[in-house]
Design a protein around this motif. Sequence first.
Motif, PDB file in Angstrom:
ATOM      1  N   LEU A 185       2.874   0.573   2.867  1.00  0.00           N
ATOM      2  CA  LEU A 185       1.855   1.620   2.917  1.00  0.00           C
ATOM      3  C   LEU A 185       0.583   1.111   3.617  1.00  0.00           C
ATOM      4  O   LEU A 185      -0.031   1.819   4.408  1.00  0.00           O
ATOM      5  N   ASP A 186       0.194  -0.141   3.321  1.00  0.00           N
ATOM      6  CA  ASP A 186      -1.014  -0.700   3.948  1.00  0.00           C
ATOM      7  C   ASP A 186      -0.846  -0.825   5.458  1.00  0.00           C
ATOM      8  O   ASP A 186      -1.775  -0.599   6.229  1.00  0.00           O
ATOM      9  N   PHE A 189      -2.895   1.126   8.550  1.00  0.00           N
ATOM     10  CA  PHE A 189      -3.582   0.221   9.500  1.00  0.00           C
ATOM     11  C   PHE A 189      -4.603  -0.686   8.811  1.00  0.00           C
ATOM     12  O   PHE A 189      -5.616  -1.048   9.400  1.00  0.00           O
ATOM     13  N   ILE A 190      -4.358  -1.023   7.541  1.00  0.00           N
ATOM     14  CA  ILE A 190      -5.282  -1.970   6.917  1.00  0.00           C
ATOM     15  C   ILE A 190      -4.608  -3.323   6.709  1.00  0.00           C
ATOM     16  O   ILE A 190      -5.224  -4.246   6.201  1.00  0.00           O
ATOM     17  N   LEU A 191      -3.379  -3.432   7.123  1.00  0.00           N
ATOM     18  CA  LEU A 191      -2.695  -4.711   7.024  1.00  0.00           C
ATOM     19  C   LEU A 191      -1.951  -4.927   8.340  1.00  0.00           C
ATOM     20  O   LEU A 191      -1.216  -4.051   8.797  1.00  0.00           O
ATOM     21  N   GLN A 192      -2.197  -6.084   8.937  1.00  0.00           N
ATOM     22  CA  GLN A 192      -1.606  -6.341  10.245  1.00  0.00           C
ATOM     23  C   GLN A 192      -0.171  -6.833  10.098  1.00  0.00           C
ATOM     24  O   GLN A 192       0.090  -7.776   9.362  1.00  0.00           O
ATOM     25  N   PRO A 193       0.780  -6.208  10.802  1.00  0.00           N
ATOM     26  CA  PRO A 193       2.164  -6.699  10.758  1.00  0.00           C
ATOM     27  C   PRO A 193       2.247  -8.093  11.381  1.00  0.00           C
ATOM     28  O   PRO A 193       1.494  -8.404  12.310  1.00  0.00           O
ATOM     29  N   THR A 194       3.111  -8.943  10.840  1.00  0.00           N
ATOM     30  CA  THR A 194       3.292 -10.274  11.420  1.00  0.00           C
ATOM     31  C   THR A 194       3.967 -10.146  12.787  1.00  0.00           C
ATOM     32  O   THR A 194       3.624 -10.840  13.729  1.00  0.00           O
ATOM     33  N   ILE A 239      -2.181  12.914   7.658  1.00  0.00           N
ATOM     34  CA  ILE A 239      -1.226  12.291   6.732  1.00  0.00           C
ATOM     35  C   ILE A 239      -1.956  11.722   5.522  1.00  0.00           C
ATOM     36  O   ILE A 239      -3.076  11.224   5.649  1.00  0.00           O
ATOM     37  N   VAL A 240      -1.310  11.854   4.380  1.00  0.00           N
ATOM     38  CA  VAL A 240      -1.870  11.247   3.162  1.00  0.00           C
ATOM     39  C   VAL A 240      -0.888  10.209   2.658  1.00  0.00           C
ATOM     40  O   VAL A 240       0.311  10.465   2.567  1.00  0.00           O
ATOM     41  N   ILE A 241      -1.431   9.025   2.387  1.00  0.00           N
ATOM     42  CA  ILE A 241      -0.614   7.945   1.861  1.00  0.00           C
ATOM     43  C   ILE A 241      -1.074   7.708   0.429  1.00  0.00           C
ATOM     44  O   ILE A 241      -2.269   7.567   0.173  1.00  0.00           O
ATOM     45  N   ALA A 242      -0.116   7.745  -0.507  1.00  0.00           N
ATOM     46  CA  ALA A 242      -0.495   7.567  -1.906  1.00  0.00           C
ATOM     47  C   ALA A 242       0.326   6.433  -2.501  1.00  0.00           C
ATOM     48  O   ALA A 242       1.550   6.461  -2.471  1.00  0.00           O
ATOM     49  N   ASP A 243      -0.364   5.436  -3.027  1.00  0.00           N
ATOM     50  CA  ASP A 243       0.323   4.270  -3.579  1.00  0.00           C
ATOM     51  C   ASP A 243       0.325   4.367  -5.103  1.00  0.00           C
ATOM     52  O   ASP A 243      -0.659   4.053  -5.751  1.00  0.00           O
ATOM     53  N   GLU A 244       1.427   4.817  -5.652  1.00  0.00           N
ATOM     54  CA  GLU A 244       1.560   5.017  -7.091  1.00  0.00           C
ATOM     55  C   GLU A 244       0.342   5.747  -7.665  1.00  0.00           C
ATOM     56  O   GLU A 244      -0.362   5.231  -8.541  1.00  0.00           O
ATOM     57  N   PRO A 245       0.092   6.944  -7.210  1.00  0.00           N
ATOM     58  CA  PRO A 245      -1.150   7.617  -7.603  1.00  0.00           C
ATOM     59  C   PRO A 245      -1.215   7.969  -9.080  1.00  0.00           C
ATOM     60  O   PRO A 245      -2.286   8.220  -9.587  1.00  0.00           O
ATOM     61  N   THR A 246      -0.063   7.969  -9.753  1.00  0.00           N
ATOM     62  CA  THR A 246      -0.095   8.391 -11.155  1.00  0.00           C
ATOM     63  C   THR A 246       0.395   7.281 -12.088  1.00  0.00           C
ATOM     64  O   THR A 246       0.603   7.514 -13.277  1.00  0.00           O
ATOM     65  N   GLU A 299     -11.090  -7.951   4.535  1.00  0.00           N
ATOM     66  CA  GLU A 299     -10.020  -7.127   5.065  1.00  0.00           C
ATOM     67  C   GLU A 299      -9.827  -5.973   4.095  1.00  0.00           C
ATOM     68  O   GLU A 299      -9.767  -6.182   2.891  1.00  0.00           O
ATOM     69  N   PRO A 300      -9.721  -4.762   4.609  1.00  0.00           N
ATOM     70  CA  PRO A 300      -9.621  -3.633   3.681  1.00  0.00           C
ATOM     71  C   PRO A 300      -8.486  -3.784   2.690  1.00  0.00           C
ATOM     72  O   PRO A 300      -8.628  -3.413   1.539  1.00  0.00           O
TER      73      PRO A 300
END
Lengths: 257, 402
Positions: A64-65, A69-74, A187-194, B394-395
């Motif tokens: 999800l990250d 775009f908050i985590l860079q792929p290796t 788009i909405v990304i939800a990481d275990e919102p509940t 980093e965010p």
Amino acid sequence: MENSTEALVARPTDKVLIYHLRDVVRTREAEGTAFRLRVPSLQIAMGEKIALIGHSGCGKSTLLDMLAFILQPTESGAFRFRPERTDDPIDIAAYWDKSRQNRLGDLRKKYIGYVMQTGGLVPYLSVRDNMSLSRNLLQMPNNDMAVEELASHLGIRRHLDKFPSALSTGERQRVAIGRALAHRPSIVIADEPTASLDPIAAEKIMNLFIELVDELNITVIVASHAWRHIKKLGLRQLSHRTQRTSDGKLTETVVTG
Amino acid sequence: MAHLSEAFRLSGKDYLREWRISGSFIVALAAVLGPMMVLFGLKFGVIGSMVDELVHDPRNREVLSQGSGRYDLPWIEKMAQRPDVAFIVPRTRRIAADMQLASKVSNKIINVELIPSGAGDPLLEGLGALPSGANQIVLSELAAQKLMVKSGDTIDGSIARMFRGKAERQHLDLKVVVVAPAALFNREAAFVAVDLLQAVEDFRDGHRVASLGWDGVEAPGERIYPGFRLYAKTLDDVAALQKEMIAQGFQVRTRAEDIAVVKDMDRNLTLVFWVIAVIGLAGFALSLGASLLANVDRKRRELSVLRLVGFHTGDIILFPVLQSVFTGLVGWFLASGIFFGVSFVINKLFADQLAEGQSVCRLLPEHFIVALVLTIAAAVIAAMLGGLRASRIEPSEGLRDI
């Protein structure tokens, strides 16, 4: 598992792929053990509702990250994002390569809403200001009652001028959903919102969330460890499997869809 | 622009929300800056009034010739042309420069010394009148009191000599054009034009004074003066003039040493003040910097959320910087308040010993501005480290801390 290029050809032409990933890998190493998330192929069409089900620690958040775009792929064979039907896809991998963090931030600001497992609200802003955060950054008007209407839908209108610390966990999650939707992202990304709520509240809020997303015609990706009620909402599940190497040093999750 | 204004708004809200922490830093800054401003105000006020006194009292600019020299008129005129000389008049021999004065209203007859004066005399400046010609006089307050006269009155001046074996006395009607207050000159004296002084000297020497109809022998050749009254243009010119004239072999006396003492004191106190100021501000900047750095770590999650919704790196750096600037601004304001309160009390305490309009503790508007600029600079430097740390968040890192 399907071959990505064939899949691209096979899909109807009116379908626009908001995400198109090929051979995207993120590796994390810590104290002798390594964790790897591998995405040989992932295609998400505009308007789709996607569920990512799995136990915690399997790499859902990592995926999800990366999608936010908050985590860079290796490594990434291809990582394309097409939030507007009329525009060409954007090469996210290239932005990462050039460290264009602010450009990625701009894309996030405009096209993505993100709901975290717990709150993620800014404590010194009122509920109204929290929900307006992206709208203000995008210089969207404040007088069109959009935030008020959304708050009404979410049942938190009477809390608009309170601070997050005055709300219950469930109410905070509603605010978080409100903030992710207020600027009408693609788009909405939800990481275990509940995940932090009791099962009854969780189901209620999840239903409300999917209902709103449907109504606003927003693409959604939800991660959850509970499949039971997700299934009822008619979401497409991404398949994934996790395996550990014989020496136990590498855990790899492979996601496709 | 939306980003900047939002960063400004949000950091302000955060700052207000944490008013306890913000407030204690404001107070900490004011506690350093306030006393520093009072200290500088005292230095500026005390040294300032000493310098003021030096500048405003023309006696401090006086270069007095001592003993008996030999100066001719061309030399006097040449000196008068110099840019560092405000005023010069020649003096006649002291032994011949006195006169008996009498008035109709007093039974006292006094003997006063005659002091040469003329247009531009700094000592009599501001009195409104200067003596000119042989029938005008400026009396010192002491002399005027004894004669019971005031400006506008006419008195009788007389001089005596032994000439060709017999005693002679000449009388002159002298108009008192103004009385010089005791603060300017506290002996029994009279300021007169050089013409009159020369006439008096000539008469005593048995020379003929044609302009006043006094008989005597013809004066021989060019007049030589034994001394002069000279005033330098500015205080700074005094020491140089003295040095130059002594080098030329003239004997002069000035207050250059007194002036130098005040100037040295000013310089040394300024140095001491800056040492204290730099230590104080650096200490404050260090503690503010450390706290802002800790703040960034504490607010990691919130800052990550802001990055998540699309704030740029530069906006995030702005957060600690802006908050630091707020602290600097409000702290400076509070410190200025402290200064006004304390300086009011100090000036009240010393009110009896001060002339009207003088103050022991005071600052000019530009001093407040310098204090503000220095404070904001220190605050911004202190915030840099925190800002740098914030920009590296980093965010994805901070989002799931809890």
